[in-house]
Design a protein around this motif. Structure first.
Motif, short mmCIF file in Angstrom:
data_model
loop_
_atom_site.label_atom_id
_atom_site.label_comp_id
_atom_site.label_asym_id
_atom_site.label_seq_id
_atom_site.Cartn_x
_atom_site.Cartn_y
_atom_site.Cartn_z
N ILE A 85 -0.69 6.51 2.67
CA ILE A 85 -1.21 7.17 3.87
C ILE A 85 -2.73 6.99 3.96
CG2 ILE A 85 -1.52 9.39 5.03
CD1 ILE A 85 1.20 10.22 3.83
N ASP A 86 -3.42 7.12 2.82
CA ASP A 86 -4.87 6.91 2.82
C ASP A 86 -5.21 5.49 3.24
OD1 ASP A 86 -5.33 9.50 2.03
OD2 ASP A 86 -5.64 9.02 -0.09
N ALA A 87 -4.42 4.52 2.74
CA ALA A 87 -4.67 3.12 3.11
C ALA A 87 -4.43 2.90 4.60
CB ALA A 87 -3.77 2.20 2.28
N LEU A 88 -3.41 3.55 5.14
CA LEU A 88 -3.15 3.45 6.58
C LEU A 88 -4.31 4.03 7.37
CD1 LEU A 88 -1.24 2.99 9.03
CD2 LEU A 88 -0.37 5.31 8.63
N ARG A 89 -4.81 5.18 6.97
CA ARG A 89 -5.93 5.79 7.68
C ARG A 89 -7.17 4.90 7.63
NH1 ARG A 89 -6.80 11.56 5.41
NH2 ARG A 89 -8.34 11.60 7.09
N ALA A 90 -7.38 4.21 6.50
CA ALA A 90 -8.53 3.31 6.39
C ALA A 90 -8.37 2.13 7.35
CB ALA A 90 -8.67 2.82 4.95
N ARG A 91 -7.14 1.61 7.48
CA ARG A 91 -6.91 0.51 8.41
C ARG A 91 -7.10 0.97 9.85
NH1 ARG A 91 -1.22 -1.85 7.21
NH2 ARG A 91 -1.03 -0.05 5.83
N ILE A 92 -6.61 2.18 10.16
CA ILE A 92 -6.79 2.71 11.51
C ILE A 92 -8.28 2.84 11.83
CG2 ILE A 92 -6.49 4.78 12.93
CD1 ILE A 92 -3.76 5.17 11.55
N ALA A 93 -9.06 3.27 10.86
CA ALA A 93 -10.50 3.46 11.07
C ALA A 93 -11.20 2.14 11.42
CB ALA A 93 -11.14 4.08 9.84
N SER A 94 -10.60 1.01 11.05
CA SER A 94 -11.22 -0.29 11.31
C SER A 94 -10.90 -0.83 12.70
CB SER A 94 -10.76 -1.30 10.26
OG SER A 94 -9.39 -1.66 10.46
N VAL A 95 -10.00 -0.17 13.43
CA VAL A 95 -9.60 -0.66 14.75
C VAL A 95 -10.59 -0.15 15.80
CG1 VAL A 95 -7.76 -0.68 16.48
CG2 VAL A 95 -7.19 -0.63 14.05
N PRO A 96 -11.07 -1.02 16.68
CA PRO A 96 -11.96 -0.54 17.75
C PRO A 96 -11.23 0.47 18.64
CG PRO A 96 -12.00 -2.95 17.59
CD PRO A 96 -10.87 -2.47 16.73
N HIS A 99 -4.33 -5.85 14.34
CA HIS A 99 -5.14 -5.42 13.19
C HIS A 99 -4.28 -5.07 11.98
CE1 HIS A 99 -8.42 -5.22 16.11
NE2 HIS A 99 -9.26 -5.11 15.10
N GLY A 100 -3.01 -5.46 12.02
CA GLY A 100 -2.16 -5.29 10.86
C GLY A 100 -1.56 -3.92 10.68
N ILE A 101 -1.57 -3.10 11.72
CA ILE A 101 -1.00 -1.75 11.62
C ILE A 101 0.41 -1.79 12.21
CG2 ILE A 101 -1.25 0.67 12.26
CD1 ILE A 101 -4.26 0.16 12.42
N PRO A 102 1.42 -1.39 11.43
CA PRO A 102 2.81 -1.54 11.87
C PRO A 102 3.26 -0.46 12.86
CG PRO A 102 2.75 -0.56 9.68
CD PRO A 102 1.32 -0.87 10.05
N VAL A 103 2.96 -0.68 14.12
CA VAL A 103 3.42 0.20 15.20
C VAL A 103 4.49 -0.55 15.98
CG1 VAL A 103 1.24 1.45 15.36
CG2 VAL A 103 1.61 -0.58 16.78
N PRO A 104 5.34 0.15 16.72
CA PRO A 104 6.37 -0.53 17.51
C PRO A 104 5.74 -1.42 18.59
CG PRO A 104 6.82 1.82 17.35
CD PRO A 104 5.44 1.62 16.83
#
Length: 418
Positions: A232-243, A190-195
């Protein structure tokens, strides 16, 4: 002890409000440590506080102890003592009662009862074996270890290095490693940069790649506050889109009463003020807000930034707390961590870092309100007030300062509702 490494390299010290070289301040505290020493047939000689934080069952306090046998031969041991432990008994865990009759759970590192795989991750040859077992190439029989994070009863992260390579071993509760590895893959998709997770073990270990970038706390003074908060706000918005496959970590605010009672023991004269805060916090948390996928423990220590552009996020870590929850929890955790960072930096003479964290905290508060969730600012204030009481118990803030700040947060939130 792992190889020739020192105690400090195996368990990192977490800064608290007490100074190095600390000895027990009260008779009750010393009596508890003496009972711990006696449980392994030794005598208490000296102690130093190395950590104190909220744990699964209360406050978990870590001590570096110097113990002595009957012949006077001394040894160093790390011990963790948990208040209000759940009614679960584990092998190797001693249960004692203090002078108030409250139960304590005690264990010697690395025998964490909730993280049984920790011993494998902090011994070089065992750690090397874990990496080899998941196919990491070029790992020698012995490696260098550094415990990057140890949150007793919650998780540990061990940095493993060897010539030409670096990986991280994340230690979690048994049975949760597979789901967490799969979560890493889902977030990356989902495009979130985690390890990237390169493998996992049912005992509770995940092998992670290195996260690009620099820890946010290291480069914070060079960041532009509003740009960083936008990121950080943009990251939180992307996280909110992940099931999400389940709930996030339980909100700290549900335990406000427990924190209130503990802080009241520290400052009995503030009992009425704390009781008033308790009532106000309960009111501010209602009605519940809309749910979304959240990180569950989002703060500066979980974020990585581009060293060349410290306002740009390059990654986020420690997503084991993620799931469906109240976005106010992440906002409150971020603010509370900034408050703690400010206090630690000032204590350490790092004026630039303290000023940067303070400015970021102030500007973060202005973003608590959102038209899509009118009650979020009030809930964030209530949760942040709970964090402040936690800062008292871990020695981050003096009780009077923390209570006054909590009162100001709550008063502002109540005024905003009128």
């Amino acid at each position: 002890m792992a190889g020739s490494q020192s105690m400090a390299s195996i368990v990192p010290s977490r800064r608290t409000g007490r100074q190095d070289g600390w000895m027990p301040e009260t008779t009750a505290e010393r009596a508890l440590l003496e009972a711990v020493a006696a449980s392994v047939g030794l005598r208490f000689h000296a102690g130093r506080l190395v950590s104190a934080e909220a744990g699964p069952g209360g406050i978990v306090t870590g001590y570096a102890l110097t113990l002595a046998d009957d012949a006077g031969v001394r040894s160093e041991r790390l011990v963790y003592i948990e208040t209000a432990p759940p009614d679960v008994h584990h092998s190797g865990v001693l249960r004692l009662r203090d002078e108030q009759g409250d139960e304590r759970a005690v264990w010697f590192y690395p025998d964490d009862p909730r993280l049984p795989a920790l011993a494998d991750a902090v011994l070089p040859r065992r750690a090397a074996g874990l990496l080899a077992a998941v196919g990491v190439p070029g790992v020698p029989p012995s490696v260098a270890l550094d415990v990057a994070t140890y949150r007793p009863g919650k998780r540990a992260v061990v940095r493993v290095t060897w010539p030409g390579g670096v990986r991280y071993l994340k230690v979690v509760a048994p049975g949760s490693a597979q789901a967490l590895a799969e979560r890493h893959a889902t977030w990356i998709a989902h495009g979130i940069p985690v390890p990237a997770a390169e493998g996992w073990f049912p005992t509770g270990v995940i092998v992670l790649a290195e996260q690009p970038g620099a820890p946010a706390t290291e480069v914070l003074p060079a960041a532009e506050p509003d740009r960083l908060l936008d990121a950080i706000d943009a990251l939180r918005a992307r996280i909110a889109s992940v099931p999400a496959e389940g709930p996030a970590r339980t909100s700290l605010a549900v335990r406000f009463d427990w924190y209130r009672r503990r802080v009241t023991q520290v400052v009995p004269h503030a009992a009425n003020r704390l009781a008033a805060l308790d009532r106000a916090v309960a009111g501010l948390l209602q009605p519940p807000g809309p749910r979304a996928t959240i990180h569950g423990d989002l703060h500066l220590g979980q974020l990585f930034l581009d060293p060349a552009d410290p306002s740009r996020l390059t990654g986020v870590i420690d997503i084991d707390t993620a799931g469906t929850g109240d976005p106010a929890d992440d906002a409150a955790a971020l603010w509370a961590h900034l408050v703690a960072t400010t206090a630690h930096a000032r204590d350490g003479g790092e004026t630039d870092r303290a000023d940067a964290a303070s400015v970021l905290a102030d500007r973060a508060v202005a973003r608590w309100s959102t038209p899509a969730d009118p009650g979020r600012a009030a809930r964030t204030a209530a949760i942040a007030a709970t964090h402040l009481l936690g800062h008292v118990l871990t020695g981050v803030l003096p009780a009077e300062e923390a209570i006054a700040r909590a009162e100001a947060l709550v008063a502002g939130a109540l005024e905003g509702r009128t």
